[in-house]
Design a protein around this motif. Structure first.
Motif, PDB file in Angstrom:
ATOM      1  N   TYR A 441      27.226  41.554 -21.246  1.00 18.93           N
ATOM      2  CA  TYR A 441      27.081  41.636 -19.707  1.00 18.93           C
ATOM      3  C   TYR A 441      27.238  43.375 -18.832  1.00 18.93           C
ATOM      4  O   TYR A 441      27.664  43.749 -19.065  1.00 18.93           O
ATOM      5  N   ASN A 442      25.876  43.573 -18.457  1.00 21.51           N
ATOM      6  CA  ASN A 442      25.681  45.565 -19.022  1.00 21.51           C
ATOM      7  C   ASN A 442      26.160  45.843 -19.712  1.00 21.51           C
ATOM      8  O   ASN A 442      25.919  46.158 -20.455  1.00 21.51           O
ATOM      9  N   GLU A 443      27.636  47.054 -18.936  1.00 22.67           N
ATOM     10  CA  GLU A 443      28.506  47.384 -20.142  1.00 22.67           C
ATOM     11  C   GLU A 443      29.261  46.599 -20.400  1.00 22.67           C
ATOM     12  O   GLU A 443      30.209  47.619 -21.300  1.00 22.67           O
ATOM     13  N   ILE A 444      29.759  45.367 -20.301  1.00 22.56           N
ATOM     14  CA  ILE A 444      30.992  44.729 -21.308  1.00 22.56           C
ATOM     15  C   ILE A 444      30.366  43.758 -22.239  1.00 22.56           C
ATOM     16  O   ILE A 444      29.698  43.093 -22.133  1.00 22.56           O
ATOM     17  N   GLN A 445      31.386  43.946 -23.487  1.00 24.83           N
ATOM     18  CA  GLN A 445      30.482  43.000 -24.696  1.00 24.83           C
ATOM     19  C   GLN A 445      31.793  42.727 -25.217  1.00 24.83           C
ATOM     20  O   GLN A 445      33.096  42.966 -25.266  1.00 24.83           O
ATOM     21  N   VAL A 446      31.492  41.081 -25.670  1.00 22.05           N
ATOM     22  CA  VAL A 446      32.814  40.407 -26.240  1.00 22.05           C
ATOM     23  C   VAL A 446      31.879  40.573 -27.805  1.00 22.05           C
ATOM     24  O   VAL A 446      30.998  39.827 -27.938  1.00 22.05           O
ATOM     25  N   LEU A 447      32.624  40.099 -28.634  1.00 20.42           N
ATOM     26  CA  LEU A 447      32.521  40.034 -30.367  1.00 20.42           C
ATOM     27  C   LEU A 447      33.489  38.612 -30.359  1.00 20.42           C
ATOM     28  O   LEU A 447      34.446  38.577 -29.812  1.00 20.42           O
ATOM     29  N   LYS A 448      32.400  37.995 -31.472  1.00 16.78           N
ATOM     30  CA  LYS A 448      32.919  37.161 -31.731  1.00 16.78           C
ATOM     31  C   LYS A 448      33.916  36.117 -31.416  1.00 16.78           C
ATOM     32  O   LYS A 448      35.095  35.699 -31.215  1.00 16.78           O
ATOM     33  N   ILE A 449      32.874  34.978 -30.622  1.00 16.40           N
ATOM     34  CA  ILE A 449      33.816  34.446 -29.862  1.00 16.40           C
ATOM     35  C   ILE A 449      33.796  32.603 -29.753  1.00 16.40           C
ATOM     36  O   ILE A 449      32.473  32.031 -30.628  1.00 16.40           O
ATOM     37  N   ASN A 450      34.624  32.686 -29.783  1.00 18.28           N
ATOM     38  CA  ASN A 450      34.562  30.729 -29.785  1.00 18.28           C
ATOM     39  C   ASN A 450      35.213  29.947 -28.678  1.00 18.28           C
ATOM     40  O   ASN A 450      36.707  30.674 -28.192  1.00 18.28           O
ATOM     41  N   ASN A 451      35.182  28.702 -28.492  1.00 10.88           N
ATOM     42  CA  ASN A 451      35.587  28.411 -26.817  1.00 10.88           C
ATOM     43  C   ASN A 451      35.357  26.513 -27.991  1.00 10.88           C
ATOM     44  O   ASN A 451      34.033  25.927 -28.333  1.00 10.88           O
ATOM     45  N   THR A 479      34.738  47.707 -22.744  1.00 11.56           N
ATOM     46  CA  THR A 479      34.568  47.609 -21.796  1.00 11.56           C
ATOM     47  C   THR A 479      34.266  49.362 -21.686  1.00 11.56           C
ATOM     48  O   THR A 479      34.956  49.989 -21.858  1.00 11.56           O
ATOM     49  N   PRO A 480      33.668  50.115 -20.591  1.00  7.00           N
ATOM     50  CA  PRO A 480      33.761  51.263 -20.495  1.00  7.00           C
ATOM     51  C   PRO A 480      34.794  52.069 -20.573  1.00  7.00           C
ATOM     52  O   PRO A 480      35.013  52.915 -21.034  1.00  7.00           O
ATOM     53  N   GLN A 481      35.635  51.020 -19.691  1.00  8.39           N
ATOM     54  CA  GLN A 481      37.382  51.494 -19.221  1.00  8.39           C
ATOM     55  C   GLN A 481      38.078  51.441 -20.689  1.00  8.39           C
ATOM     56  O   GLN A 481      39.183  51.526 -21.027  1.00  8.39           O
ATOM     57  N   ILE A 482      38.241  50.462 -21.181  1.00 10.03           N
ATOM     58  CA  ILE A 482      38.959  50.079 -22.224  1.00 10.03           C
ATOM     59  C   ILE A 482      38.910  48.580 -22.462  1.00 10.03           C
ATOM     60  O   ILE A 482      37.335  48.195 -22.589  1.00 10.03           O
TER      61      ILE A 482
END
Length: 818
Positions: A441-451, A479-482
């Motif tokens: 999402y924009n500059e945010i990335q989440v890897l290997k998601i399970n729900n 994220t760009p910051q963390i």
């Protein structure tokens, strides 16, 4: 004479008998005909006849019943050559209808007509047939060309042949005849030639049909054509019909203009590309009707191109309530330009449907708000109350997509499994399991998601109440910051008039508990940070400042507020904090923060903090002060501590402010700790110092302008065996005597100006006044010194015991949290 009288008497007697017979003709006829007709199954109900002047039989009315069918004849003129009937009414009973409660089922029998070999030919000028098969009576004219062979005309044309055991008829129908019974739309036509056989129990029909039905809705023209042979049999006693329609060629079609009624051009283009407009209907196996029950073993609907097929099999329904009694199996195999495969196997049982389905798409239509490619959907479905409120009782489905895009949200390698079930008691349960390789999402990335999501609700209470449990895990959040690793969120929620939820959050070993209550008017929340080691923040801190490592300490707190109002209040406690910056070390920092956030601004009331020890070359101890944040600007005020045997105080310091001056005041500083570098330098200074340092902080860096140092009481300067000092005396003989006065000097007054540039260069302007006891000489010495304070502090740090302390602390604690 006597013979004449006898003859006259006999004639009179005969005439009297004839006269009496004529006068009583009706009861005598009924008495005579009833048993004779009864032999053929015909019942006589009424008869009224007379003789004409030509001795022709004139029957005004005749009522007969044959196997439940009633006929009334009127205006009959009969002689030896011809029987002419001017009017006749035939009432056909509802052969498939229900009998009255107190009546018995009519038993039909095989025809066993006793047909005379010679009789007058029959002609019926008008016959009105009333039956349950047509809304209006059918009007016919019947003429017997030869004995027992009839021609029928008017509403339809037929040739009928009657024998003792069978009735045969050849019937021709066309558009004009059909329009007498139904209204045919423009462009429709109907022709058929049928051969009918009736033996008293069974009606058998063989037909050749050519029909076209056309209907227009605005600009949309729909048509159905049927051409070929069909046969049917109907057994009256069993009320059983058998129809073989397999030889019929049936075509259904619609023109392209039908889809022009779709207003959205994108939707229209997509549907035009997918939906075939020409279909073929095949009824491969005979259709049967028994009583009110219709059965159709196999019906197929195929596209003319042959790529798609709909098969309806094992169909059974009641003609009285066809929709509510429908039982059938439906199979759909559909392929189009953009749909790789659509398969559906459904079983319809009265008001419920159970089905399994499968769908494959290369990509979703472009007009949708979200896009995806390589879509696969499969599952099972059960629907009840199909014709009323349409309740999905059970659904299980697997969904997958290689890539999905919704606005700025991108998902790769997405899979999901869903199971929902609604019990007869209206208890709804749903479980959803989803996975994705990545979400961007924009500059945010989440890897290997399970729900994992589960919902339970009771729909019988009239309002929506649902218990929700969920667990979400992710390998990494970038994220760009963390960047956060090993994320886990465990959620428990209740949906009623508003959503109440609690989230247990873990990230990089950190733990937090978030509760919130979301409604239309408010969204209050509570964030609880359980007491935990601050060292767990090291993976996060290292991303902002790699040289910082937390070595000790605990943190806890609670924050309450409202998301909609952007307001929050909180209380955070930090205790026994130890931290390392490069080789600077801080030990035992403690603070309890009470803050408030409102409309994007953070405010913290003046809060006391303490720091037991800070090692940065010089060792600073017992530091304390007040922290305050006003409109996002943090400041430390009244900062005090102990250093080099003395004390210092800082009036105010604001880390984020670009241009400011912090005044640092020293007192009772041990001069020996300030000047002596090491034991081998040969230079020692004793006494106490005080001073004021105006520290100017700006974008260019840190500077000290016009700082001052002065002595507090007497001091002493000793210089022994200092190679550098001896070299200066040897090189400058003219100053040797003066410099020697400094080797053992009792200091009465020491003044020094202090200026520090942002690049680290320190300038000291020293005025030293004292007395050399050995040489009995007063001394007034002025000295300017320049040195890079950064280099000096680095040297002090390297020579200080902090090096060993840092290595020890880092190895013991910091490395465990890296």
């Amino acid at each position: 004479m006597s013979f004449k009288r006898v003859s006259v008497g006999l004639l009179g007697f005969i005439l009297s008998i004839v006269l009496l017979a004529y006068l009583f003709r009706l009861p005598l006829t009924s008495w005579f005909l009833t048993p004779m007709l009864g032999k053929s199954g015909v019942e006589l109900h009424c008869i009224d006849w007379s003789l004409s002047s030509k001795l022709d039989l004139n029957i005004e009315k005749l009522c007969l019943t044959y196997q439940g069918q009633q006929i009334e004849l009127a205006g009959i003129i009969a002689n030896k050559q011809q029987v002419t009937i001017s009017r006749a009414n035939l009432t056909v009973s509802n052969l498939a209808g229900k009998q009255a409660p107190n009546s018995t089922q009519t038993e039909f029998k095989k025809l066993a007509l006793t047909l005379p070999e010679q009789r007058p030919l029959i002609s019926i000028q008008q016959l009105d047939v009333v039956s349950p098969f047509t809304d209006n009576p059918v009007r016919l004219a019947i003429h017997e060309k030869r004995l027992n062979q009839f021609t029928v005309s008017r509403d339809f044309n037929a040739d009928v042949a009657i024998s003792n055991y069978e009735v045969k008829a050849n019937i021709a129908l066309d558009d004009k005849i059909a329009e007498r019974f139904i209204e045919l739309p423009k462009g429709s036509h109907f022709t058929s030639e049928s051969q009918l056989r009736f033996d008293g129990i069974t009606v058998a029909i063989e037909s050749v049909i050519n029909a076209r039905y056309q209907h227009a809705i605005e600009q949309c023209e729909l048509s159905f054509t049927a051409e070929g042979q069909a046969s049917a049999k109907y057994q009256l006693n069993q009320q059983f019909m058998y129809a073989d329609l397999s030889a019929l060629n049936n075509q259904l079609s619609a023109n392209r203009e039908c889809l022009n009624n779709i207003a959205n051009q994108q939707h229209q283009s997509f549907i035009k590309a997918q939906l075939p407009l020409n279909w073929q209907l095949q009824i491969e196996q005979p259709v049967t009707i028994e009583g009110e029950r219709l059965s159709a073993p196999m019906v197929k609907l195929l596209t003319t191109e042959g790529q798609s097929e709909i098969t309806v099999s094992n169909t059974a329904l009641s003609l009285q309530n066809p929709l509510t009694s429908l039982n059938s199996q439906v199979r759909v195999d559909f392929i189009s330009r953009d749909i790789d495969e659509l398969k559906l196997n459904a079983h319809l049982n009265e008001k419920s449907v159970t089905a399994d389905f499968q769908l494959s798409l290369d990509s979703l239509p472009t007009f949708l708000d979200f896009q995806a490619d390589s879509i696969q959907v499969s599952g099972k479905l059960r629907v009840d109350e199909l014709l009323s409120k349409l309740v999905v009782k059970k659904l299980s489905a697997d969904i997958s997509a290689k890539n999905a895009l919704l606005a700025d949200l991108k998902i790769t390698e997405f899979t999901s499994h869903i199971v929902t079930q609604l019990s007869d008691e209206q208890h709804l349960s749903a479980k959803l399991s989803s996975q994705a390789k990545s979400i961007n999402y924009n500059e945010i990335q989440v890897l290997k998601i399970n729900n994992e999501l589960s919902v339970n609700s009771d729909l019988s209470v009239g309002e929506l109440f649902a218990d929700i449990d969920a667990k979400t895990t992710a390998a990494k959040l970038i994220t760009p910051q963390i960047t956060l690793n090993k994320l886990s969120i465990v959620t428990n929620a209740l949906q009623s008039r508003a959503l109440q939820a609690t989230h247990h959050v873990f990230a990089d070993g950190l733990e937090a508990l978030v509760s919130h209550h979301m409604s239309k008017v408010a969204h209050p929340f509570e964030l609880v940070i359980p007491e935990q080691a601050i060292s767990k923040f090291n993976p996060i801190i290292s991303q902002f400042e790699p040289l910082v490592t937390i070595t000790d300490g605990v943190v806890s707190g609670i924050i309450k507020g409202d998301v909609n109002l952007q307001q929050a209040k909180g209380d955070i406690q930090i205790a026994k904090l130890g931290a390392l910056y490069n080789d600077y070390l801080a030990n035992d920092f403690a603070i309890e923060i009470e803050g408030e956030f409102n409309s994007g601004q953070l405010n913290i009331v003046p809060t006391k903090f303490t720091l037991n020890e800070l090692r940065a070359g010089a060792v600073v101890k017992n530091i304390q002060g007040q922290l305050q944040v006003t409109a996002n600007q943090p400041c430390a005020a009244n900062l005090t501590g102990q250093v080099m045997g003395g004390a210092f105080v800082v009036n105010k310091f604001c880390p984020l402010r670009d241009n400011q001056t912090a005044t640092v005041k020293f007192e009772n500083i041990d001069a020996s700790k300030l000047v002596t570098l090491d034991a081998e330098s040969g230079i020692s200074l004793t006494g106490r110092l005080a001073g004021t340092l105006p520290v100017v902080i700006s974008k260019q860096g840190i500077e000290v302008k016009q700082g001052q140092l002065v002595n507090q009481g007497d001091g002493k300067l000793l210089i022994t065996n200092n190679a550098g000092f001896e070299a200066v005396k040897a090189q400058q003989q003219e100053l040797s005597t003066t410099l020697s006065l400094l080797e053992n000097l009792d200091i009465k007054q020491l003044k020094s100006s202090v200026d520090l540039k942002s690049d680290g260069w320190l300038h000291l302007g020293v005025n030293l006044q004292g007395y050399n006891e050995q040489q009995q000489q007063a001394v007034n010495f002025n000295y300017n010194h320049e040195e890079n304070i950064f280099t000096l502090l680095r040297a002090l740090r390297l020579s200080d015991e902090i090096t060993q302390k840092v290595e020890k602390e880092y190895a013991k604690k910091g490395s465990n949290d890296g």
